[in-house]
Motif scaffolding. Sequence first.
Motif, mmCIF file in Angstrom:
data_model
loop_
_atom_site.group_PDB
_atom_site.id
_atom_site.type_symbol
_atom_site.label_atom_id
_atom_site.label_comp_id
_atom_site.label_asym_id
_atom_site.label_seq_id
_atom_site.Cartn_x
_atom_site.Cartn_y
_atom_site.Cartn_z
ATOM 1 N N ALA A 100 0.873 -1.405 0.024
ATOM 2 C CA ALA A 100 0.146 -0.059 0.000
ATOM 3 C C ALA A 100 0.873 1.281 0.048
ATOM 4 O O ALA A 100 0.355 2.448 0.111
ATOM 5 C CB ALA A 100 -0.937 0.155 1.261
ATOM 6 N N GLY A 101 2.067 1.121 0.067
ATOM 7 C CA GLY A 101 3.057 2.085 0.035
ATOM 8 C C GLY A 101 3.291 3.079 -1.279
ATOM 9 O O GLY A 101 2.774 2.408 -2.221
ATOM 10 N N VAL A 102 3.882 4.176 -1.215
ATOM 11 C CA VAL A 102 4.181 4.815 -2.497
ATOM 12 C C VAL A 102 5.199 4.146 -3.715
ATOM 13 O O VAL A 102 4.745 3.707 -4.632
ATOM 14 C CB VAL A 102 4.366 6.156 -2.403
ATOM 15 N N LEU A 103 6.351 3.779 -3.031
ATOM 16 C CA LEU A 103 7.274 3.231 -3.846
ATOM 17 C C LEU A 103 8.181 2.473 -2.992
ATOM 18 O O LEU A 103 9.345 3.025 -2.566
ATOM 19 C CB LEU A 103 8.117 4.227 -4.889
ATOM 20 N N PRO A 104 7.504 1.466 -2.093
ATOM 21 C CA PRO A 104 8.382 0.824 -0.973
ATOM 22 C C PRO A 104 9.514 -0.086 -1.531
ATOM 23 O O PRO A 104 9.459 -0.548 -2.763
ATOM 24 C CB PRO A 104 7.680 -0.140 -0.365
ATOM 25 N N ASN A 105 10.769 -0.030 -1.177
ATOM 26 C CA ASN A 105 11.970 -0.586 -1.513
ATOM 27 C C ASN A 105 12.468 -1.611 -0.544
ATOM 28 O O ASN A 105 13.984 -1.860 -0.363
ATOM 29 C CB ASN A 105 13.149 0.241 -2.117
ATOM 30 N N ARG A 106 11.864 -1.766 0.380
ATOM 31 C CA ARG A 106 12.082 -2.914 1.583
ATOM 32 C C ARG A 106 11.116 -4.008 1.570
ATOM 33 O O ARG A 106 9.988 -3.717 1.662
ATOM 34 C CB ARG A 106 12.004 -1.960 3.026
ATOM 35 N N ILE A 107 11.717 -5.170 1.853
ATOM 36 C CA ILE A 107 10.756 -6.238 2.111
ATOM 37 C C ILE A 107 9.634 -6.035 3.122
ATOM 38 O O ILE A 107 8.575 -6.432 2.786
ATOM 39 C CB ILE A 107 11.557 -7.471 2.134
ATOM 40 N N SER A 108 10.003 -5.549 4.350
ATOM 41 C CA SER A 108 8.976 -5.369 5.405
ATOM 42 C C SER A 108 7.982 -4.541 4.917
ATOM 43 O O SER A 108 6.778 -4.484 5.681
ATOM 44 C CB SER A 108 9.658 -4.743 6.534
ATOM 45 N N GLU A 109 8.024 -3.606 3.673
ATOM 46 C CA GLU A 109 7.075 -2.840 3.413
ATOM 47 C C GLU A 109 5.972 -3.476 2.843
ATOM 48 O O GLU A 109 4.916 -2.860 2.357
ATOM 49 C CB GLU A 109 7.597 -1.686 2.726
ATOM 50 N N TYR A 110 6.195 -4.718 2.150
ATOM 51 C CA TYR A 110 5.182 -5.357 1.472
ATOM 52 C C TYR A 110 4.224 -6.091 2.192
ATOM 53 O O TYR A 110 4.601 -7.020 3.193
ATOM 54 C CB TYR A 110 5.915 -6.116 0.422
ATOM 55 N N GLY A 111 2.884 -6.014 2.232
ATOM 56 C CA GLY A 111 1.876 -6.878 3.157
ATOM 57 C C GLY A 111 1.756 -8.051 2.477
ATOM 58 O O GLY A 111 1.363 -8.985 3.301
ATOM 59 N N TYR A 112 1.988 -8.322 1.193
ATOM 60 C CA TYR A 112 1.665 -9.516 0.452
ATOM 61 C C TYR A 112 2.785 -10.094 -0.317
ATOM 62 O O TYR A 112 3.372 -9.327 -1.362
ATOM 63 C CB TYR A 112 0.514 -9.445 -0.318
ATOM 64 N N TRP A 113 3.141 -11.451 -0.371
ATOM 65 C CA TRP A 113 4.030 -11.804 -1.208
ATOM 66 C C TRP A 113 3.384 -13.345 -1.789
ATOM 67 O O TRP A 113 2.628 -14.065 -1.224
ATOM 68 C CB TRP A 113 5.430 -12.218 -0.455
ATOM 69 N N GLY A 114 3.874 -13.583 -3.122
ATOM 70 C CA GLY A 114 3.551 -14.716 -3.691
ATOM 71 C C GLY A 114 4.251 -16.040 -3.242
ATOM 72 O O GLY A 114 5.134 -15.748 -2.351
ATOM 73 N N GLN A 115 3.999 -17.025 -3.864
ATOM 74 C CA GLN A 115 4.968 -18.251 -3.555
ATOM 75 C C GLN A 115 6.521 -18.574 -4.212
ATOM 76 O O GLN A 115 7.205 -19.382 -3.765
ATOM 77 C CB GLN A 115 4.004 -19.454 -3.864
ATOM 78 N N GLY A 116 6.431 -17.627 -5.113
ATOM 79 C CA GLY A 116 7.866 -17.635 -6.036
ATOM 80 C C GLY A 116 7.910 -18.401 -7.382
ATOM 81 O O GLY A 116 7.329 -19.379 -7.501
ATOM 82 N N THR A 117 8.886 -17.971 -7.846
ATOM 83 C CA THR A 117 9.197 -18.713 -9.177
ATOM 84 C C THR A 117 10.584 -18.807 -9.495
ATOM 85 O O THR A 117 11.345 -17.889 -8.888
ATOM 86 C CB THR A 117 8.403 -18.269 -10.339
ATOM 87 N N ARG A 118 11.046 -20.332 -9.635
ATOM 88 C CA ARG A 118 12.556 -20.124 -9.657
ATOM 89 C C ARG A 118 13.244 -19.994 -10.910
ATOM 90 O O ARG A 118 12.668 -20.324 -11.992
ATOM 91 C CB ARG A 118 12.880 -21.679 -9.322
ATOM 92 N N VAL A 119 14.358 -19.058 -10.776
ATOM 93 C CA VAL A 119 15.171 -18.727 -12.088
ATOM 94 C C VAL A 119 16.552 -19.379 -11.727
ATOM 95 O O VAL A 119 17.166 -19.327 -10.811
ATOM 96 C CB VAL A 119 15.183 -17.236 -12.081
ATOM 97 N N THR A 120 17.120 -20.181 -12.631
ATOM 98 C CA THR A 120 18.429 -20.867 -12.546
ATOM 99 C C THR A 120 19.298 -20.405 -14.027
ATOM 100 O O THR A 120 18.838 -20.468 -15.043
ATOM 101 C CB THR A 120 18.467 -22.139 -12.587
#
Length: 123
Positions: A100-120
């Motif tokens: 909900a922030g303006v342009l957050p650049n820290r992980i702690s500022e994000y309230g929602y995260w997905g499960q991830g996708t792997r890049v090798t």
Amino acid sequence: QVQLVESGGGLVQAGGSLRLSCAPSGRTFSTYAMGWSRQAPGKEREFVAAINWSGRSTYYAVSVKGRFTISRDNAKNTVYLQMNSLKPEDTAVYYCGASAGVLPNRISEYGYWGQGTRVTVSS
């Protein structure tokens, strides 16, 4: 509540490109800032890139600046991470986040995260 689903990960050779996509659920997608973070094996999660709600402002970690591009299409409810000139050190699980922030650049500022996708990235 926002649910995030990442896609587009895979195996690529060094110097190659991949485009990750993230499709948040919910009708308020366009009001959220969106970001990407990554976690390499045995390392702490690192914040990678952010984009504000309109797409006019972006932020990049030094490690990816000039190689990665974050963008969004609010009409398609999708945020992208274009990754070029990939290096083996870019190997990680990449996560999409909403804030909900303006342009957050820290992980702690994000309230929602997905499960991830792997890049090798192979050398």
